[in-house]
Enzyme design. Sequence first.
Site, PDB file in Angstrom:
ATOM      1  N   LYS A  61       7.095   2.135  -4.038  1.00  0.00           N
ATOM      2  CA  LYS A  61       6.626   2.118  -5.437  1.00  0.00           C
ATOM      3  C   LYS A  61       6.872   3.468  -6.105  1.00  0.00           C
ATOM      4  CE  LYS A  61       3.018  -1.375  -4.674  1.00  0.00           C
ATOM      5  NZ  LYS A  61       3.032  -1.424  -3.196  1.00  0.00           N
ATOM      6  N   ASP A  72       8.345  -0.337   0.901  1.00  0.00           N
ATOM      7  CA  ASP A  72       7.515  -0.480  -0.300  1.00  0.00           C
ATOM      8  C   ASP A  72       6.935   0.877  -0.698  1.00  0.00           C
ATOM      9  OD1 ASP A  72       6.132  -1.647  -2.381  1.00  0.00           O
ATOM     10  OD2 ASP A  72       4.487  -2.359  -1.130  1.00  0.00           O
ATOM     11  N   THR A  96      -0.829  -6.883  -7.876  1.00  0.00           N
ATOM     12  CA  THR A  96      -1.620  -8.107  -7.711  1.00  0.00           C
ATOM     13  C   THR A  96      -3.099  -7.821  -7.471  1.00  0.00           C
ATOM     14  OG1 THR A  96      -0.979  -8.138  -5.379  1.00  0.00           O
ATOM     15  CG2 THR A  96       0.304  -9.494  -6.890  1.00  0.00           C
ATOM     16  N   ASP A 122       8.323   8.701 -10.928  1.00  0.00           N
ATOM     17  CA  ASP A 122       8.406  10.121 -11.218  1.00  0.00           C
ATOM     18  C   ASP A 122       9.454  10.297 -12.321  1.00  0.00           C
ATOM     19  OD1 ASP A 122       8.359  13.026 -10.939  1.00  0.00           O
ATOM     20  OD2 ASP A 122       7.602  12.684  -8.907  1.00  0.00           O
ATOM     21  N   ARG A 149      -2.642  -9.214   5.883  1.00  0.00           N
ATOM     22  CA  ARG A 149      -3.861  -9.445   6.660  1.00  0.00           C
ATOM     23  C   ARG A 149      -4.009 -10.854   7.232  1.00  0.00           C
ATOM     24  NH1 ARG A 149      -7.374  -6.051   2.466  1.00  0.00           N
ATOM     25  NH2 ARG A 149      -5.518  -6.634   1.299  1.00  0.00           N
ATOM     26  N   LYS A 175       7.681  -5.599   5.838  1.00  0.00           N
ATOM     27  CA  LYS A 175       7.414  -4.614   4.785  1.00  0.00           C
ATOM     28  C   LYS A 175       6.685  -3.427   5.381  1.00  0.00           C
ATOM     29  CE  LYS A 175       3.966  -4.852   1.705  1.00  0.00           C
ATOM     30  NZ  LYS A 175       3.379  -3.482   1.537  1.00  0.00           N
TER      31      LYS A 175
END
Length: 240
Positions: free
Chosen positions: A63, A61, A116, A66, A209, A33
């Site tokens: 997102k 990714d 999340t 508009d 992470r 990603k």
Amino acid sequence: MTDDRLIVALDVPNAVAGLALAEELGDAVSFYKIGLGMLTGGGLALANELKQEHGKRIFLDMKLFDIGATVEAAVRGLAQFELDFLTVHGDPYVVAAAREGAGGHDTKILAVTILTSLDRADLDGALIRDGAIPDLVQTRAANAFEAGADGIICSPHEAALVRALPEAEGKLVVTPGVRPFGSAPGDQKRIMTPAQAIAAGADHVVVGRPIWAVPDPRDAALEILAEMKSPQAARPNAPS
């Protein structure tokens, strides 16, 4: 074959660091990603290099959110790179515009439901309508599917609810907010382990992470992959 249910989030500063991490992970990981945080650090170039030269699958990714015409134009431009997944916000008009922009390309349009990193207090602060988060996610997912989304982004806590929707038949459920047992949650608030997420109905889990921020990323990835294949990841009542 590499288990592409694991998507590693390359949330590192730039394309050089991203490529170095991908090379360290090697054949253990086949799906990556790339998000907004790396966009100005060569993220799109890295996406193309990993896809075209290394045979990796890519989740872009972005997102996108508009007016419809702008979303359609943006997706049309991105879809030409034949990346695998692209995210837009789950508002039906945004999803419909993205679907139009994707045209005849194979890029899957994934609709974001509720991040999340948010809980009900955050939604209250943003003036989002009242209601339990699982109910809101399920409603947004159903509306996004009806608008043409190929899949949904939701936390593992809502994966089973989304998977149970009639509209979800043949669609994708992708869950960020995944943390191996004992890992720090960081800025995530609605989390599960990799095994729990798969058992709940996720097709793919996104992990960042707990892989790139540890001393041995490859070993961390292999441990997650092993957990995803364990009996704990089996879906209840799944067809054999």
